[in-house]
Design an enzyme around this catalytic site. Structure first.
Site, short mmCIF file in Angstrom:
data_model
loop_
_atom_site.label_atom_id
_atom_site.label_comp_id
_atom_site.label_asym_id
_atom_site.label_seq_id
_atom_site.Cartn_x
_atom_site.Cartn_y
_atom_site.Cartn_z
N MET A 1 26.80 -38.77 -20.89
CA MET A 1 27.69 -38.36 -21.98
C MET A 1 27.41 -36.93 -22.43
O MET A 1 28.32 -36.13 -22.65
CB MET A 1 27.54 -39.31 -23.16
CG MET A 1 28.51 -39.02 -24.29
SD MET A 1 28.26 -40.08 -25.72
CE MET A 1 28.86 -41.64 -25.12
N ARG B 1 61.95 -37.98 -16.03
CA ARG B 1 60.94 -37.99 -17.09
C ARG B 1 61.61 -37.72 -18.42
O ARG B 1 61.68 -38.58 -19.29
CB ARG B 1 59.88 -36.92 -16.76
CG ARG B 1 58.72 -36.87 -17.68
CD ARG B 1 57.66 -35.89 -17.22
NE ARG B 1 58.03 -34.50 -17.47
CZ ARG B 1 57.16 -33.47 -17.39
NH1 ARG B 1 55.91 -33.70 -17.04
NH2 ARG B 1 57.55 -32.24 -17.63
N TYR C 1 21.54 -42.64 -15.08
CA TYR C 1 22.05 -44.01 -15.14
C TYR C 1 22.34 -44.54 -13.75
O TYR C 1 22.86 -43.82 -12.89
CB TYR C 1 23.33 -44.04 -15.97
CG TYR C 1 23.09 -43.84 -17.44
CD1 TYR C 1 22.38 -44.77 -18.19
CD2 TYR C 1 23.58 -42.71 -18.08
CE1 TYR C 1 22.14 -44.58 -19.54
CE2 TYR C 1 23.36 -42.51 -19.44
CZ TYR C 1 22.65 -43.45 -20.16
OH TYR C 1 22.43 -43.26 -21.49
N LYS D 1 51.51 -25.60 -24.89
CA LYS D 1 51.35 -27.01 -25.28
C LYS D 1 49.89 -27.43 -25.09
O LYS D 1 49.12 -26.74 -24.42
CB LYS D 1 52.27 -27.88 -24.42
CG LYS D 1 51.98 -27.83 -22.92
CD LYS D 1 53.07 -28.52 -22.12
CE LYS D 1 52.77 -28.45 -20.63
NZ LYS D 1 53.87 -28.98 -19.82
C1 LIG Z 1 54.16 -27.99 -18.87
C2 LIG Z 1 55.53 -27.50 -18.61
C3 LIG Z 1 55.73 -26.20 -18.13
C4 LIG Z 1 54.59 -25.31 -17.68
O1 LIG Z 1 54.20 -25.72 -16.38
P1 LIG Z 1 53.01 -25.00 -15.58
O2 LIG Z 1 52.97 -25.73 -14.28
O3 LIG Z 1 51.78 -25.22 -16.38
O4 LIG Z 1 53.36 -23.57 -15.45
C5 LIG Z 1 57.04 -25.73 -18.04
N1 LIG Z 1 58.09 -26.54 -18.36
C6 LIG Z 1 57.91 -27.81 -18.79
C7 LIG Z 1 59.11 -28.64 -19.11
C8 LIG Z 1 56.65 -28.34 -18.92
O5 LIG Z 1 56.48 -29.60 -19.32
#
Ligand SMILES: *Cc1c(COP(=O)(O)O)cnc(C)c1O
Length: 368
Positions: free
Chosen positions: A311, A142, A263, A43
């Site tokens: 930046m 969640r 800055y 992801k």
């Molecule tokens: C992001 C995620 C993972 C991977 O988690 P890591 O801590 O990066 O290994 C696995 N399962 C779900 C549902 C996630 O959102």
């Protein structure tokens, strides 16, 4: 890097080692209990490192189960993976997206009873079972069905038959800590998943793998540890470093009191010193919270960041490196200072440091 043109000398370079990612995936797989397999979580563009490069490298190494967060991420990745690979979408399938999932051959992670109902209806319309994963919430509040919703769904049994439920999963809230909550989530998950004995079960993220065999079930879902983030904070990192970020020196100058840097004039030279300006700033994802903290590295020397991160640039103390020249490359991330150390100095975690690494870098991949 193949035939790509050499990056301009003024550009920062992010080197991404696909061999190390594959080696990390294999090492995680080797830790799993007998019969469990290892997925790849790609992801957020493979945690900022490039899903289009990372996912095919993992597939080539034998990975067949992938997870992304967004439908768009999945649509971009689907043509780059073998047809036999399963591509799961963690954020689920929202009303109206069902046909897109079907057409692209994606596996939705169904997160609430409404999504289960819509996916079931879609399968009925098509007259054949559709693959899905079911997310059960055991402590994150969640995504996923609550335990009560899960029990209700399981009791319906027949109603969900058109779904080919290939995976039942949950996610740990505190896997990187030694705490009672891990055992509690494990116990809740074990009870709930038993309602779908034919489906494979998945609980562990990267850190969850290190909690031991009872957490492994049939499929582990590591992300962070593939990319070199330490899955066992406080203990030596068992994973290989994956990224190296170098920025060129744009300018070198000698300053003396009462001159200031950057800055806000937050740093004033306490004595005569040499400073170097590097081509990397917060627009490149370098945390602004590293202003006057954190270091960069050059030939074994540690050069502190002085004043605010701008930046496009940072300024470092180069007094200790009299040989440093304009155009030389200085290491911001790599074997000397890893992702987790930068994150500690910046007051964040390695996940955020990696996923923010910017688009202006020249990205160079070491092939798997
Ligand atoms: C992001 C995620 C993972 C991977 O988690 P890591 O801590 O990066 O290994 C696995 N399962 C779900 C549902 C996630 O959102």
């Amino acid at each position: 890097m193949g035939a790509a043109a050499a990056p301009h000398p003024s550009r920062s370079i992010l080197e991404i080692d696909l061999r190390a990612i594959v080696a990390n995936w294999r090492a995680l797989g080797a830790r799993l209990a007998q019969g469990a397999t290892c997925a790849g979580v790609v992801k957020a563009d493979a945690y900022g490192l490039g899903a289009a490069q990372v996912a095919p490298a993992l597939a080539q190494a034998g990975c067949t189960e992938f997870f992304v967060a967004h439908l768009e991420e999945a649509l971009a990745l689907r043509p780059l993976l073998p047809e036999t690979a399963y591509l799961h979408v963690l954020n689920g399938c929202l009303p109206g997206e069902e046909q897109i999932f079907v057409a692209a051959g994606l596996v939705p992670v169904l997160n609430d009873p409404g999504q289960v109902a819509s996916w079931t209806a879609q399968a009925r319309r098509l007259g054949h079972p559709l693959p899905a994963a079911l997310h059960l919430d055991t402590g994150m509040s969640r995504l996923g069905l609550t335990p009560r919703e899960a029990q209700t769904l399981a009791a319906q049994g027949e109603a969900s038959a058109p779904i080919d439920l290939r995976l039942v999963m949950s996610h740990l809230a505190r896997a990187e800590e030694a705490c009672a909550m891990n055992g509690e989530q494990l116990a809740r998950f074990a009870v709930l998943r038993a309602r779908w004995p034919a489906a494979r079960a998945s609980l562990a993220n990267s850190s969850g793998i290190f909690l031991g065999a009872p957490f492994h079930f049939d499929l582990a879902r590591p992300g962070a540890a593939l990319y070199g983030i330490n899955p066992v904070p406080g203990r030596p990192n068992p994973q290989l470093a994956v990224v190296r970020l170098t920025a060129p020196v744009l300018q070198i100058r000698d300053i003396a009191p009462p001159e200031t840097i950057g800055y806000g004039a937050t740093f004033q030279a306490p004595a005569a010193m040499r400073v170097a300006t590097l081509a990397c700033g917060y627009a490149d994802g370098w945390p602004r919270s590293l202003s006057s903290s954190g270091t960069v590295h050059h030939e074994g020397l540690s050069l502190p960041i002085l004043g605010r991160v701008s930046m496009d640039t940072i300024v470092v103390d180069a007094t200790a490196a009299p040989g440093l020249r304009v155009g030389n490359r200085v290491e911001l991330l790599g074997s000397t200072i890893g992702v987790d150390q930068v994150a500690d100095a910046a007051g964040t975690n390695g996940y955020e440091v990696l996923t923010r690494l910017g688009r202006r870098f020249s990205r160079v991949y070491a092939a798997a």
